[in-house]
Scaffold this active site. Structure first.
Site, PDB file in Angstrom:
ATOM      1  N   CYS A   4       0.774  -1.200   0.026  1.00 30.94           N
ATOM      2  CA  CYS A   4       0.164  -0.028  -0.043  1.00 30.94           C
ATOM      3  C   CYS A   4       0.874   1.399   0.009  1.00 30.94           C
ATOM      4  O   CYS A   4       0.475   2.294  -0.600  1.00 30.94           O
ATOM      5  CB  CYS A   4      -1.119   0.073   1.203  1.00 30.94           C
ATOM      6  SG  CYS A   4      -0.388   0.020   2.681  1.00 30.94           S
ATOM      7  N   HIS A  21      -2.295   6.939   3.595  1.00 34.93           N
ATOM      8  CA  HIS A  21      -0.798   7.210   3.511  1.00 34.93           C
ATOM      9  C   HIS A  21      -0.481   8.292   2.829  1.00 34.93           C
ATOM     10  O   HIS A  21      -0.990   8.667   1.705  1.00 34.93           O
ATOM     11  CB  HIS A  21      -0.177   6.013   3.027  1.00 34.93           C
ATOM     12  CG  HIS A  21      -0.204   4.755   3.807  1.00 34.93           C
ATOM     13  ND1 HIS A  21      -0.940   4.558   4.939  1.00 34.93           N
ATOM     14  CD2 HIS A  21       0.028   3.285   3.253  1.00 34.93           C
ATOM     15  CE1 HIS A  21      -0.662   3.305   5.169  1.00 34.93           C
ATOM     16  NE2 HIS A  21      -0.279   2.519   4.305  1.00 34.93           N
TER      17      HIS A  21
END
Lengths: 356, 356
Positions: free
Chosen positions: B131, B261
């Site tokens: 990710c 993120h």
């Protein structure tokens, strides 16, 4: 003619001022009188320093009469007006603001790195660096001395108290407003909406929510889209380390941490440097603590080091693809070494000229 | 012989599995039957997908009978055992784990960057990246295509849901435990102590407190002190972009953000690239949104973009001291583009082979 110098603290009631009084009270007592000075609003307040009660005086030219050393922790524009007044009346001024840092006649001092610069102060002014720069300077100075620093790529994780008492208050407010809602932070804008509902149009020192968030902005906008804090990190590092052509790129980001700035640093040197070299040098540096044993979960985090004086370094790795380069992670208390402590250490260098 | 393929979701009850069901329900319906599969513990549960109730089946070889496409979101060791079983029974497997990503016979696919790689799958397996890598890949792929990427220095600001449902639960727990205490985060270890008092020895997926803190660690320890997540970012970027000698250094840091993120990226190209060039390319990239107007407070933050599909890019600056280099800040939802969405997009590429 040895005597203990008179010290004045300007901005004694702020976030840094409060830590400054603690630090001065806990270190060797090298001062005679200590005066506390703040804005007219705070005048008359009684604050403690060295265990004594001291009445806060309003900022005025006369408060500097007989002052040998004055530490200023006030906004840039207040420093611009009042630092020359204090220096003109004979005080050696240690200024925490950004106003004079890049003035070629004002030394920018980190006592571990360039203490000798503090003696050469034609304007009677010494500047102390920005808190983000200071977070890494003791460590980078020690490595530079032996391996010759050439390039720095830095990303910051900056605590909210870097924006003063209002910064800490805002994060506590936001956390209180959002706690208990176990859906928040999962939909675009939901944090903003929840804060608006709970806190209304309350002023924040930050341009976006800081709880459950990170904000890639610190300071004011400069040419090329740079934030002032990012350029300070570049220009101040060059001046402190005495490397005019040091290559620096920084991205400054605010994170939901009360106090202690962290930096991810990618540092390139003139010569090959190993992790063992870095450990040896940093372990020998008196104000640096190496926390670097990831096999045992040992690396610095803000929550583990806040409120203490050293610069903490961990996650030291030799870059796999870049020659002569280390990647590392640094933590430093932005109110202590990043501000009050560094100013106090400079003041002690100057005080030694009186007592030594 | 066009037909709608049968899809199986393995790990349908996890953090990514939940988002996966949402994403599949909201995109064009290209599937025939959809089966939901999880551990025996969750078997028998009824979950919704495409508005239908589906009974969760326990993972067993027979669940793959007649399955054309299987998306796996399970721990590495479960993938290691079960992905070859599913692939052996004829399903094209799209695997979210780290197990097969660096296998030269398994393509690692980001549909915006290397869609053609998905067709070359000798083991019947396609991997989808970590990710953190995915958070920047759509943007960096677009820039690479025109300017030739050579070097990346990256610092991450990783959300807790990267560690699954338990990661989000832990941050909510910690915030609830600490909210209202307006002294916490100011003394070394006080956050740890307060959490110990309030939450006891409750297991955390993180090696240190994550509320009011940042933690410079993600993954497991590898040679040279590197964390596995940092090496994934290097090795996966090289494979996806097809640049065997791409120079990469990364420092991965967990921050108190639930989902999305962020990455501070220092990217060096073969040719000179301006901020205007980057704006033009990124604005033309269909799945990238440019939020880059700091004069008006416009830059991406996790709280403002979480729950949405694009990769957001802001703070684009031409490096002052490094030729052909941009500094920028990227945000991407780690459960959507960082995980479920990318897998769903790959599944649609494969589905098109059946229906197209």
């Amino acid at each position: 003619m040895s005597r203990k110098p008179t010290l004045a603290l300007i901005g004694a009631t702020g976030a840094v001022g409060t830590v400054m009084r603690d630090i001065i009270s806990s270190r060797e007592d090298v001062y005679g009188e200590i005066r506390l000075v703040a804005s007219a609003r705070s005048a008359g307040k009684v604050l403690q320093v060295r265990g004594e009660n001291v009445v806060v005086q309003a900022l005025a030219p006369e408060v500097f009469d007989g002052v040998d050393i004055a530490i200023f922790d006030v906004p840039d524009e207040v420093s611009a007006e009042w630092v020359p007044i204090a220096a003109g009346r004979g005080a050696v001024v240690i200024d925490k603001s950004g106003t004079f840092r890049m003035d070629p006649e004002v030394p920018l001092v980190v006592p571990e790195v360039n203490p000798e610069a503090a003696r050469n102060r034609p304007r009677n002014i010494i500047s102390t660096p920005n808190c983000t720069t200071l977070s890494m300077m003791a460590a980078m100075g020690a490595l530079h001395e032996q391996y010759g620093l050439r390039e720095l790529v830095v990303a910051s994780y900056q605590a909210v108290s870097g924006a003063g008492v209002a910064g800490s208050a805002r994060l506590y407010d936001e956390v209180e407003a959002l706690a208990g809602d176990r859906t928040v932070g999962q939909t675009a804008g939901d944090v903003r909406k929840a804060l608006q509902n709970k806190l209304g149009d309350g002023e924040s020192p930050f341009p976006a929510p800081v709880a459950f968030n990170v904000v890639p902005w610190a300071g004011s906008l400069k040419e090329g889209g740079w934030a002032s804090e990012e350029l300070k990190l570049r220009n101040e590092s060059r001046k402190i380390l005495g490397i005019d052509d040091l290559k620096v790129s920084a991205t400054c980001v605010r994170v939901p941490v009360i106090t202690t700035h962290s930096l991810a640093v990618h540092a390139t040197f003139e010569r090959e440097i190993t992790v063992a070299d870095a450990h040896r040098i940093l372990e020998a540096a008196p104000t640096v603590v190496v926390m670097d044993d990831p096999a045992n979960g040992v690396y610095p985090t803000p929550a583990d080091v806040v409120g203490t004086d050293p610069t903490y370094v961990g996650r030291i790795r030799q870059a796999l693809d870049f020659p002569n380069t280390l990647d590392l992670f640094v933590c430093g208390d932005n109110l202590r070494k990043g501000a009050a402590l560094n100013a106090a250490e400079i003041a002690e260098l100057v005080a030694a000229e009186f007592t030594g």
